[in-house]
Write a protein that holds these residues in place. Structure first.
Motif, PDB file in Angstrom:
ATOM      1  N   THR A 108       1.090  -0.890  -0.455  1.00 57.76           N
ATOM      2  CA  THR A 108       0.149  -0.101   0.011  1.00 57.76           C
ATOM      3  C   THR A 108       0.898   0.954   0.281  1.00 57.76           C
ATOM      4  OG1 THR A 108      -0.154   0.043   2.579  1.00 57.76           O
ATOM      5  CG2 THR A 108      -1.479  -0.806   1.375  1.00 57.76           C
ATOM      6  N   LYS A 109       0.122   2.664  -0.632  1.00 59.93           N
ATOM      7  CA  LYS A 109       1.635   3.390  -0.409  1.00 59.93           C
ATOM      8  C   LYS A 109       0.004   4.608  -0.298  1.00 59.93           C
ATOM      9  CE  LYS A 109       4.581   6.396  -2.992  1.00 59.93           C
ATOM     10  NZ  LYS A 109       4.787   6.665  -4.371  1.00 59.93           N
ATOM     11  N   ASP A 110       0.592   5.163   0.801  1.00 64.01           N
ATOM     12  CA  ASP A 110      -0.328   6.632   1.056  1.00 64.01           C
ATOM     13  C   ASP A 110       0.217   7.964   0.671  1.00 64.01           C
ATOM     14  OD1 ASP A 110      -1.548   4.988   3.406  1.00 64.01           O
ATOM     15  OD2 ASP A 110       0.056   5.997   4.683  1.00 64.01           O
ATOM     16  N   VAL A 111      -0.881   8.331  -0.075  1.00 58.09           N
ATOM     17  CA  VAL A 111      -0.695   9.572  -0.888  1.00 58.09           C
ATOM     18  C   VAL A 111      -1.729  11.189  -0.904  1.00 58.09           C
ATOM     19  CG1 VAL A 111      -0.705  11.068  -3.712  1.00 58.09           C
ATOM     20  CG2 VAL A 111       0.352   8.567  -3.137  1.00 58.09           C
ATOM     21  N   ALA A 112      -1.481  11.986  -0.435  1.00 59.27           N
ATOM     22  CA  ALA A 112      -2.292  12.546   0.208  1.00 59.27           C
ATOM     23  C   ALA A 112      -3.128  12.283   1.178  1.00 59.27           C
ATOM     24  CB  ALA A 112      -3.094  13.219  -1.121  1.00 59.27           C
ATOM     25  N   ASN A 113      -4.328  12.269   1.011  1.00 56.06           N
ATOM     26  CA  ASN A 113      -4.844  12.040   1.848  1.00 56.06           C
ATOM     27  C   ASN A 113      -5.751  10.137   1.766  1.00 56.06           C
ATOM     28  OD1 ASN A 113      -5.201  13.509   3.456  1.00 56.06           O
ATOM     29  ND2 ASN A 113      -6.695  14.682   2.726  1.00 56.06           N
ATOM     30  N   GLU A 114      -5.167   9.343   0.917  1.00 64.05           N
ATOM     31  CA  GLU A 114      -5.954   8.566  -0.288  1.00 64.05           C
ATOM     32  C   GLU A 114      -4.561   7.266   0.475  1.00 64.05           C
ATOM     33  OE1 GLU A 114      -7.237   9.131  -4.273  1.00 64.05           O
ATOM     34  OE2 GLU A 114      -8.424  10.283  -3.698  1.00 64.05           O
ATOM     35  N   ARG A 115      -4.646   6.355   0.382  1.00 63.47           N
ATOM     36  CA  ARG A 115      -4.432   4.761   0.093  1.00 63.47           C
ATOM     37  C   ARG A 115      -4.537   4.078  -0.939  1.00 63.47           C
ATOM     38  NH1 ARG A 115      -3.632   1.962   5.791  1.00 63.47           N
ATOM     39  NH2 ARG A 115      -2.657   3.469   6.169  1.00 63.47           N
ATOM     40  N   THR A 116      -3.317   3.480  -1.708  1.00 64.24           N
ATOM     41  CA  THR A 116      -3.269   2.988  -2.487  1.00 64.24           C
ATOM     42  C   THR A 116      -2.989   1.442  -2.318  1.00 64.24           C
ATOM     43  OG1 THR A 116      -3.315   4.335  -4.386  1.00 64.24           O
ATOM     44  CG2 THR A 116      -2.698   2.382  -4.919  1.00 64.24           C
ATOM     45  N   CYS A 117      -3.295   0.426  -2.720  1.00 60.12           N
ATOM     46  CA  CYS A 117      -3.609  -0.965  -2.603  1.00 60.12           C
ATOM     47  C   CYS A 117      -2.967  -1.520  -3.978  1.00 60.12           C
ATOM     48  CB  CYS A 117      -4.755  -1.603  -1.797  1.00 60.12           C
ATOM     49  SG  CYS A 117      -4.670  -3.974  -2.156  1.00 60.12           S
ATOM     50  N   TYR A 118      -1.937  -1.333  -4.404  1.00 61.32           N
ATOM     51  CA  TYR A 118      -1.629  -2.135  -5.598  1.00 61.32           C
ATOM     52  C   TYR A 118      -2.132  -3.240  -5.925  1.00 61.32           C
ATOM     53  CZ  TYR A 118       1.824   2.278  -5.693  1.00 61.32           C
ATOM     54  OH  TYR A 118       2.692   3.250  -5.527  1.00 61.32           O
ATOM     55  N   ASP A 119      -2.309  -3.691  -7.506  1.00 63.36           N
ATOM     56  CA  ASP A 119      -2.941  -4.457  -7.781  1.00 63.36           C
ATOM     57  C   ASP A 119      -1.542  -4.981  -8.250  1.00 63.36           C
ATOM     58  OD1 ASP A 119      -4.471  -5.853  -9.049  1.00 63.36           O
ATOM     59  OD2 ASP A 119      -3.717  -5.464 -11.001  1.00 63.36           O
ATOM     60  N   THR A 120      -0.450  -4.789  -8.415  1.00 67.98           N
ATOM     61  CA  THR A 120       0.991  -5.548  -8.974  1.00 67.98           C
ATOM     62  C   THR A 120       1.718  -5.301  -7.316  1.00 67.98           C
ATOM     63  OG1 THR A 120       1.889  -3.634 -10.148  1.00 67.98           O
ATOM     64  CG2 THR A 120       0.683  -5.662 -11.664  1.00 67.98           C
ATOM     65  N   THR A 121       2.109  -4.361  -7.699  1.00 62.95           N
ATOM     66  CA  THR A 121       3.450  -3.617  -6.890  1.00 62.95           C
ATOM     67  C   THR A 121       3.763  -2.602  -6.688  1.00 62.95           C
ATOM     68  OG1 THR A 121       5.530  -4.491  -5.355  1.00 62.95           O
ATOM     69  CG2 THR A 121       5.774  -4.192  -8.376  1.00 62.95           C
ATOM     70  N   SER A 122       4.581  -2.027  -5.434  1.00 63.79           N
ATOM     71  CA  SER A 122       5.587  -0.342  -5.895  1.00 63.79           C
ATOM     72  C   SER A 122       6.336  -0.682  -6.968  1.00 63.79           C
ATOM     73  CB  SER A 122       5.990  -0.215  -4.474  1.00 63.79           C
ATOM     74  OG  SER A 122       6.924  -1.259  -4.455  1.00 63.79           O
ATOM     75  N   PRO A 123       6.321   0.410  -7.296  1.00 66.44           N
ATOM     76  CA  PRO A 123       6.784   1.082  -8.551  1.00 66.44           C
ATOM     77  C   PRO A 123       8.730   0.300  -9.177  1.00 66.44           C
ATOM     78  CG  PRO A 123       5.267   2.919  -8.064  1.00 66.44           C
ATOM     79  CD  PRO A 123       5.509   2.096  -7.495  1.00 66.44           C
ATOM     80  N   GLU A 124       9.383   0.331  -7.420  1.00 66.14           N
ATOM     81  CA  GLU A 124      10.842   0.866  -7.250  1.00 66.14           C
ATOM     82  C   GLU A 124      10.972  -1.418  -7.602  1.00 66.14           C
ATOM     83  OE1 GLU A 124       9.373   0.940  -3.621  1.00 66.14           O
ATOM     84  OE2 GLU A 124       8.674   1.541  -5.002  1.00 66.14           O
ATOM     85  N   LEU A 125       9.782  -2.005  -6.976  1.00 69.65           N
ATOM     86  CA  LEU A 125       9.779  -3.571  -7.463  1.00 69.65           C
ATOM     87  C   LEU A 125       8.869  -4.025  -8.635  1.00 69.65           C
ATOM     88  CD1 LEU A 125       8.545  -4.396  -3.678  1.00 69.65           C
ATOM     89  CD2 LEU A 125      10.836  -4.708  -4.469  1.00 69.65           C
ATOM     90  N   PHE A 126       9.146  -3.314  -8.966  1.00 71.96           N
ATOM     91  CA  PHE A 126       7.679  -4.037 -10.408  1.00 71.96           C
ATOM     92  C   PHE A 126       8.712  -4.814 -11.577  1.00 71.96           C
ATOM     93  CE2 PHE A 126       6.728  -3.630 -14.631  1.00 71.96           C
ATOM     94  CZ  PHE A 126       5.172  -4.672 -15.005  1.00 71.96           C
ATOM     95  N   ASP A 127      10.404  -4.747 -11.695  1.00 71.14           N
ATOM     96  CA  ASP A 127      10.733  -5.402 -12.233  1.00 71.14           C
ATOM     97  C   ASP A 127      11.129  -7.670 -11.984  1.00 71.14           C
ATOM     98  OD1 ASP A 127      11.106  -2.922 -13.867  1.00 71.14           O
ATOM     99  OD2 ASP A 127      13.715  -3.267 -14.185  1.00 71.14           O
ATOM    100  N   ASP A 128      11.290  -6.982 -10.572  1.00 71.50           N
ATOM    101  CA  ASP A 128      10.970  -8.333 -10.079  1.00 71.50           C
ATOM    102  C   ASP A 128       9.672  -9.196 -10.254  1.00 71.50           C
ATOM    103  OD1 ASP A 128      13.935  -7.823  -9.165  1.00 71.50           O
ATOM    104  OD2 ASP A 128      13.316  -6.462  -6.934  1.00 71.50           O
ATOM    105  N   PHE A 129       8.614  -7.938  -9.518  1.00 75.50           N
ATOM    106  CA  PHE A 129       7.566  -8.408  -9.964  1.00 75.50           C
ATOM    107  C   PHE A 129       7.842  -9.640 -11.296  1.00 75.50           C
ATOM    108  CE2 PHE A 129       2.903  -7.888 -11.032  1.00 75.50           C
ATOM    109  CZ  PHE A 129       2.116  -9.121 -10.056  1.00 75.50           C
ATOM    110  N   LEU A 130       7.890  -8.289 -12.760  1.00 71.20           N
ATOM    111  CA  LEU A 130       7.520  -8.798 -14.111  1.00 71.20           C
ATOM    112  C   LEU A 130       7.698 -10.467 -13.896  1.00 71.20           C
ATOM    113  CD1 LEU A 130       6.202  -8.340 -16.644  1.00 71.20           C
ATOM    114  CD2 LEU A 130       9.118  -6.782 -16.996  1.00 71.20           C
ATOM    115  N   VAL A 131       8.647 -10.613 -13.258  1.00 64.57           N
ATOM    116  CA  VAL A 131      10.084 -11.781 -13.345  1.00 64.57           C
ATOM    117  C   VAL A 131       9.327 -12.931 -13.382  1.00 64.57           C
ATOM    118  CG1 VAL A 131      11.503 -13.057 -13.206  1.00 64.57           C
ATOM    119  CG2 VAL A 131      12.215 -10.591 -14.133  1.00 64.57           C
ATOM    120  N   TYR A 132       8.240 -12.485 -11.532  1.00 71.21           N
ATOM    121  CA  TYR A 132       8.083 -14.041 -11.199  1.00 71.21           C
ATOM    122  C   TYR A 132       6.850 -13.805 -11.604  1.00 71.21           C
ATOM    123  CZ  TYR A 132       3.777 -14.737  -7.737  1.00 71.21           C
ATOM    124  OH  TYR A 132       2.782 -15.808  -6.993  1.00 71.21           O
ATOM    125  N   SER A 133       6.163 -12.476 -12.121  1.00 74.61           N
ATOM    126  CA  SER A 133       4.488 -13.334 -13.009  1.00 74.61           C
ATOM    127  C   SER A 133       4.426 -13.983 -14.176  1.00 74.61           C
ATOM    128  CB  SER A 133       4.199 -11.760 -12.933  1.00 74.61           C
ATOM    129  OG  SER A 133       2.943 -11.641 -13.430  1.00 74.61           O
TER     130      SER A 133
END
Length: 343
Positions: free
Chosen positions: A163-188
């Motif tokens: 999850t990531k808090d931006v302003a007054n909202e919290r996002t629950c990533y469907d994939t992962t956070s941007p910095e982990l996306f490369d690793d997630f792509l390999v895993y997926s």
């Protein structure tokens, strides 16, 4: 190098998408899946549990139905999340569990449908050998192995989901956070090949061989005094097999295949833009993102199609339900339901 990485990441994620449609599409579609799927799967579970004799097909269908039911129970959280325009009001651990259950249901359904298909394939193409190969005990062992495989392969989702808090909202990533996306792509990609592409190929090969066997003119014929009874039994078995082939292929083609194709395209375009923004325009990335989000409800819809496989593939199941309804009108307090659920 750090400056270059930061630049490409910003370029990839600074594309402005118009995603207003998903705040209507996803809550509405998930609500429909929740209502229809909960009713169908609850009915299927009730009928299966009351079954006196559990054969391999019953065992596989029970596990498939449990898999779907667990996922359906998570949908109210996603309905609220998308209806509130990507504002997650719950904790990060719950976000991880919801995403984990989504993919567990997805690939659990694929593997259990494959088990049902293989079971039917052996019965059709190797009827004599299947007497020794197929048993309820082996079906239980296979089911345990499937659950173990799915849980093991999906365990990394509990790490990647954030999850990531931006302003007054919290996002629950469907994939992962941007910095982990490369690793997630390999895993997926690995999971998609192992838990979707390979089972899909196995199912297609099995169905091709089953169709060829069923089209043989002498298939299921028996001579002697039992010849007419044997031909009738063969005809009913052929009907069940054809129905199962149609339903399972429809589930793969309508639910699983579009989801995996659009997701692969979106992930690939997103990765390429991250590496070199000139390769993929924002409009192309947005188009792939829209296609991916449109097919996500289709992947969820398998929870509604799976119970249909159970009810339509076996004539005895329908007879048992009809008998129960008639008995209820005559003897509400004295009912016995005998079912066989061989697909």
């Amino acid at each position: 190098m750090a400056t270059f990485d930061n630049y490409t990441n910003r370029s990839a994620f600074y594309c402005k998408f118009n995603e207003e449609f998903k705040y209507i599409l996803l809550p509405v579609s998930y609500a429909v899946v929740f209502l229809v799927g909960l009713g169908l799967n609850s009915t299927a579970l009730y009928v299966i549990i009351r079954t006196k004799r559990w054969n391999p097909s019953t065992i596989y269908m029970f596990n498939l139905t449990m898999c779907d039911t667990l996922y359906i129970l998570t949908l109210p959280f996603l309905i609220y999340y998308y209806a509130d325009e990507n504002d997650w009001p719950f904790s990060e651990p719950l976000c991880k569990i919801i995403r984990f259950l989504f993919y567990t249901n997805l690939y659990g359904s694929i593997l259990f449908l494959s088990c049902i298909s293989l079971h039917r394939f052996v019965g059709i193409c190797y009827p004599v050998r299947s007497l020794n190969w197929v048993s309820a005990r082996r079906a239980r062992l296979v089911s345990v192995a499937v659950w173990g495989c799915v849980l093991l392969c999906q365990a990394p989702v509990l790490y990647f989901s954030r999850t990531k808090d931006v302003a007054n909202e919290r996002t629950c990533y469907d994939t992962t956070s941007p910095e982990l996306f490369d690793d997630f792509l390999v895993y997926s990609s690995i999971v998609s090949v192992l838990l979707f592409a390979l089972p899909f190929m196995v199912v297609m090969v099995c169905y091709g061989l089953m169709v060829r066997k069923l089209l043989e003119s002498g298939w299921g014929s028996e001579g002697g005094a039992e010849g007419e009874r044997g031909r009738l039994s063969a005809y009913r078995s052929k009907q069940k097999s054809v129905k199962m082939i149609i339903i399972v292929l429809a589930t793969f083609m309508l639910c699983f295949l579009p989801f995996h194709l659009t997701r692969s395209l979106y992930y690939s375009f997103r990765y390429l833009r991250q590496m070199n923004p000139a390769q993929v325009s924002c409009s192309l990335l947005e188009a792939s993102s829209v296609a991916y989000k449109v097919t996500r409800p289709l992947a969820s819809a398998n929870s509604c199609l799976d119970p249909i496989l159970y009810f339509l593939a076996g004539q005895e199941v329908r007879r048992g339900i009809t008998k129960k309804i008639k008995s209820a009108s005559l003897k509400p307090k004295s009912m016995t339901l005998y079912l066989t659920t061989e697909l």
